[in-house]
Design a protein around this motif. Structure first.
Motif, mmCIF file in Angstrom:
data_model
loop_
_atom_site.group_PDB
_atom_site.id
_atom_site.type_symbol
_atom_site.label_atom_id
_atom_site.label_comp_id
_atom_site.label_asym_id
_atom_site.label_seq_id
_atom_site.Cartn_x
_atom_site.Cartn_y
_atom_site.Cartn_z
ATOM 1 N N ASP A 212 45.515 -37.755 71.124
ATOM 2 C CA ASP A 212 46.289 -38.555 72.078
ATOM 3 C C ASP A 212 46.763 -37.650 73.213
ATOM 4 O OD1 ASP A 212 48.139 -40.098 73.465
ATOM 5 O OD2 ASP A 212 48.861 -41.109 71.662
ATOM 6 N N ASP A 213 46.164 -37.801 74.389
ATOM 7 C CA ASP A 213 46.488 -36.890 75.493
ATOM 8 C C ASP A 213 47.843 -37.173 76.126
ATOM 9 O OD1 ASP A 213 45.923 -39.193 76.908
ATOM 10 O OD2 ASP A 213 44.106 -38.416 77.849
ATOM 11 N N THR A 214 48.569 -38.196 75.656
ATOM 12 C CA THR A 214 49.928 -38.430 76.147
ATOM 13 C C THR A 214 50.957 -37.643 75.323
ATOM 14 O OG1 THR A 214 50.457 -40.346 74.755
ATOM 15 C CG2 THR A 214 49.238 -40.767 76.795
ATOM 16 N N LEU A 215 50.508 -36.996 74.255
ATOM 17 C CA LEU A 215 51.425 -36.291 73.363
ATOM 18 C C LEU A 215 51.304 -34.782 73.521
ATOM 19 C CD1 LEU A 215 51.059 -38.318 70.029
ATOM 20 C CD2 LEU A 215 52.522 -38.783 72.010
ATOM 21 N N THR A 216 52.390 -34.097 73.193
ATOM 22 C CA THR A 216 52.447 -32.639 73.204
ATOM 23 C C THR A 216 52.845 -32.161 71.814
ATOM 24 O OG1 THR A 216 53.075 -32.534 75.537
ATOM 25 C CG2 THR A 216 53.630 -30.627 74.174
ATOM 26 N N ARG A 217 52.164 -31.138 71.323
ATOM 27 C CA ARG A 217 52.546 -30.597 70.022
ATOM 28 C C ARG A 217 53.754 -29.676 70.194
ATOM 29 N NH1 ARG A 217 48.651 -28.308 65.162
ATOM 30 N NH2 ARG A 217 50.359 -27.961 63.663
ATOM 31 N N VAL A 218 54.732 -29.828 69.314
ATOM 32 C CA VAL A 218 55.986 -29.087 69.367
ATOM 33 C C VAL A 218 55.990 -28.046 68.241
ATOM 34 C CG1 VAL A 218 58.500 -29.274 69.205
ATOM 35 C CG2 VAL A 218 57.173 -31.101 70.325
ATOM 36 N N LEU A 219 56.363 -26.817 68.568
ATOM 37 C CA LEU A 219 56.473 -25.729 67.585
ATOM 38 C C LEU A 219 55.220 -25.599 66.699
ATOM 39 C CD1 LEU A 219 60.166 -26.346 66.384
ATOM 40 C CD2 LEU A 219 59.374 -24.713 68.112
ATOM 41 N N PRO A 220 54.067 -25.467 67.295
ATOM 42 C CA PRO A 220 52.836 -25.424 66.488
ATOM 43 C C PRO A 220 52.749 -24.233 65.551
ATOM 44 C CG PRO A 220 52.379 -24.846 68.777
ATOM 45 C CD PRO A 220 53.787 -25.356 68.749
ATOM 46 N N THR A 221 53.410 -23.115 65.900
ATOM 47 C CA THR A 221 53.328 -21.948 65.013
ATOM 48 C C THR A 221 54.403 -21.963 63.930
ATOM 49 O OG1 THR A 221 54.730 -20.626 66.487
ATOM 50 C CG2 THR A 221 52.348 -20.530 66.860
ATOM 51 N N GLU A 222 55.402 -22.843 64.054
ATOM 52 C CA GLU A 222 56.477 -22.898 63.075
ATOM 53 C C GLU A 222 56.358 -24.061 62.100
ATOM 54 O OE1 GLU A 222 59.787 -22.356 66.178
ATOM 55 O OE2 GLU A 222 60.547 -21.390 64.368
ATOM 56 N N PHE A 223 55.666 -25.092 62.518
ATOM 57 C CA PHE A 223 55.541 -26.273 61.659
ATOM 58 C C PHE A 223 54.081 -26.685 61.585
ATOM 59 C CE2 PHE A 223 55.469 -30.679 60.447
ATOM 60 C CZ PHE A 223 56.535 -30.841 59.574
ATOM 61 N N ALA A 224 53.444 -26.419 60.451
ATOM 62 C CA ALA A 224 52.064 -26.843 60.199
ATOM 63 C C ALA A 224 51.936 -27.062 58.701
ATOM 64 C CB ALA A 224 51.071 -25.790 60.674
ATOM 65 N N VAL A 225 51.794 -28.297 58.283
ATOM 66 C CA VAL A 225 51.819 -28.671 56.874
ATOM 67 C C VAL A 225 50.433 -29.152 56.454
ATOM 68 C CG1 VAL A 225 52.897 -30.152 55.136
ATOM 69 C CG2 VAL A 225 54.229 -29.362 57.093
ATOM 70 N N THR A 226 49.866 -28.507 55.455
ATOM 71 C CA THR A 226 48.549 -28.898 54.958
ATOM 72 C C THR A 226 48.688 -29.952 53.867
ATOM 73 O OG1 THR A 226 47.600 -26.735 55.442
ATOM 74 C CG2 THR A 226 46.424 -28.099 53.844
ATOM 75 N N ARG A 227 47.899 -31.001 53.993
ATOM 76 C CA ARG A 227 47.860 -32.053 52.987
ATOM 77 C C ARG A 227 46.402 -32.361 52.658
ATOM 78 N NH1 ARG A 227 51.815 -30.426 51.895
ATOM 79 N NH2 ARG A 227 53.885 -31.336 51.782
ATOM 80 N N HIS A 228 46.215 -33.155 51.611
ATOM 81 C CA HIS A 228 44.876 -33.359 51.077
ATOM 82 C C HIS A 228 44.609 -34.842 50.829
ATOM 83 C CE1 HIS A 228 45.678 -29.157 50.323
ATOM 84 N NE2 HIS A 228 46.632 -29.495 49.479
ATOM 85 N N TYR A 229 43.369 -35.236 51.036
ATOM 86 C CA TYR A 229 42.923 -36.573 50.665
ATOM 87 C C TYR A 229 42.032 -36.478 49.431
ATOM 88 C CZ TYR A 229 44.539 -38.417 55.159
ATOM 89 O OH TYR A 229 45.309 -38.799 56.221
ATOM 90 N N TRP A 230 42.234 -37.435 48.540
ATOM 91 C CA TRP A 230 41.445 -37.532 47.314
ATOM 92 C C TRP A 230 40.676 -38.844 47.306
ATOM 93 C CZ3 TRP A 230 41.574 -33.560 43.698
ATOM 94 C CH2 TRP A 230 42.567 -32.596 43.902
ATOM 95 N N GLU A 231 39.546 -38.825 46.655
ATOM 96 C CA GLU A 231 38.715 -40.023 46.535
ATOM 97 C C GLU A 231 38.591 -40.391 45.068
ATOM 98 O OE1 GLU A 231 34.601 -40.131 48.409
ATOM 99 O OE2 GLU A 231 34.120 -40.216 46.269
ATOM 100 N N VAL A 232 38.707 -41.663 44.749
ATOM 101 C CA VAL A 232 38.513 -42.123 43.376
ATOM 102 C C VAL A 232 37.677 -43.399 43.391
ATOM 103 C CG1 VAL A 232 40.753 -43.338 43.391
ATOM 104 C CG2 VAL A 232 39.636 -42.813 41.213
ATOM 105 N N VAL A 233 36.712 -43.445 42.475
ATOM 106 C CA VAL A 233 35.819 -44.597 42.326
ATOM 107 C C VAL A 233 35.880 -45.046 40.872
ATOM 108 C CG1 VAL A 233 33.416 -45.375 42.418
ATOM 109 C CG2 VAL A 233 34.273 -43.786 44.146
#
Length: 307
Positions: free
Chosen positions: A244-265
């Protein structure tokens, strides 16, 4: 002997929650559905559905019978697997996905599948809650928490990152954010805490101590639109914020949270041609997307931030 076909009616009422909806799916009238269920109950000698609430809910006896109905349904579908392979895929794919993945990645990424298989119908249900895996009516689910192996065939699908974003206009009009502590003087947007039952998203208090979300909504699309409107600052997946080019990332070096997606069938349908085609599409989507990473094997979801 009780007709095995009656088990199909039990399965459809379970999936839809009412005999009226089941009748529409099966192409029969409501009376036929209730008659078939009554026949099953007479044959088993037990009540299979609790009809006391608006939706029909399985009783303990009904839950014991359900796996047999699912097995028959899977066997019928499997009988047509080879035909699907040679004639093109048909029928319906039912997908349950978390809000962000379903709305921003999966649905826009379906074009190769629907183009190649014009007789295939795809239904996508989005929800970020534990309840998605209590739904029996899905062919594949994408979750933020690692499902139990009892839920079916489980695999890690992708890793993604959350960052802080604000509208460019908001950044220009409000006090500069130089540290995470500065967020206390800004409007933070996040989920409704009392309704948030997904552990990987309950990190706000741990990573932003003393910061409370002043604006809360139950889905990621609401967060995105609130940020776009200049309401405040929100954690967003980078696949939403960076796009989204209307948005700016704030504090990119201080806040970066990794999350994961899982798949189940569900295990009994994991070899269906439709399901295999969908899984291949998801693999291609993950590999092609710049803000998604192929997963690494893990035993527990991690919580991380960059200091």
């Amino acid at each position: 002997m009780e007709s095995a076909d009656n088990l199909r009616y039990l399965l459809e009422v379970t999936r839809s929650g009412s005999p009226s909806d089941a009748a529409r799916r099966l192409g029969v009238d409501r009376t036929t559905v209730t008659r078939r269920i009554a026949s099953l109950e007479r044959a088993s000698g037990e009540r299979l559905f609790d009809r006391s609430s608006g939706a029909w809910q399985l009783t303990d006896a009904g839950r014991r019978m359900l796996p047999h109905a699912e097995a028959i349904d899977a066997a019928v579908v499997s009988a047509f697997r080879d035909s699907d392979r040679h004639q093109g895929l048909r029928g319906q794919l039912r997908i349950v996905a978390s809000d962000g993945f379903g709305a921003y990645l999966l649905t826009p990424g379906l074009l190769p599948l629907t183009d190649e298989h014009p007789d295939l119908e795809v239904a996508v249900v989005t929800a970020t809650a534990h309840g998605v895996l209590t739904m029996r009516d899905f062919d594949l689910a994408i979750t933020l928490e690692e499902p139990s192996p009892h839920a079916g065939v489980v695999r890690p699908l992708a890793d993604y990152e959350l960052g802080l974003y604000a509208a460019s206009a908001y950044v220009g009009e409000h006090a500069e954010v130089r540290s995470l502590g500065d967020l206390a003087s800004h409007v933070v947007i996040w989920y409704v805490e009392a309704l948030l039952d997904v552990a990987p998203l309950r990190f706000l208090g741990g990573l932003l101590p003393g910061i409370r979300a002043r604006v809360q909504t139950t889905n990621i699309t609401g967060h995105h639109h609130a940020v776009r409107a200049g309401l405040g600052i929100a954690p967003l997946p980078t696949y939403i914020g960076d796009a989204d080019d209307t948005l700016t990332r704030v504090l990119p070096t201080e806040f970066a949270v990794t999350r994961h997606y899982w798949e189940v069938v569900p295990r009994e349908i994991s070899r269906q041609a439709r399901v295999r085609a969908l899984r291949a599409l998801l693999d291609d989507l993950v590999l092609a997307h710049p803000q998604l990473r192929p997963p690494r094997r893990r035993s527990r979801l991690d919580v991380s931030s960059r200091e």
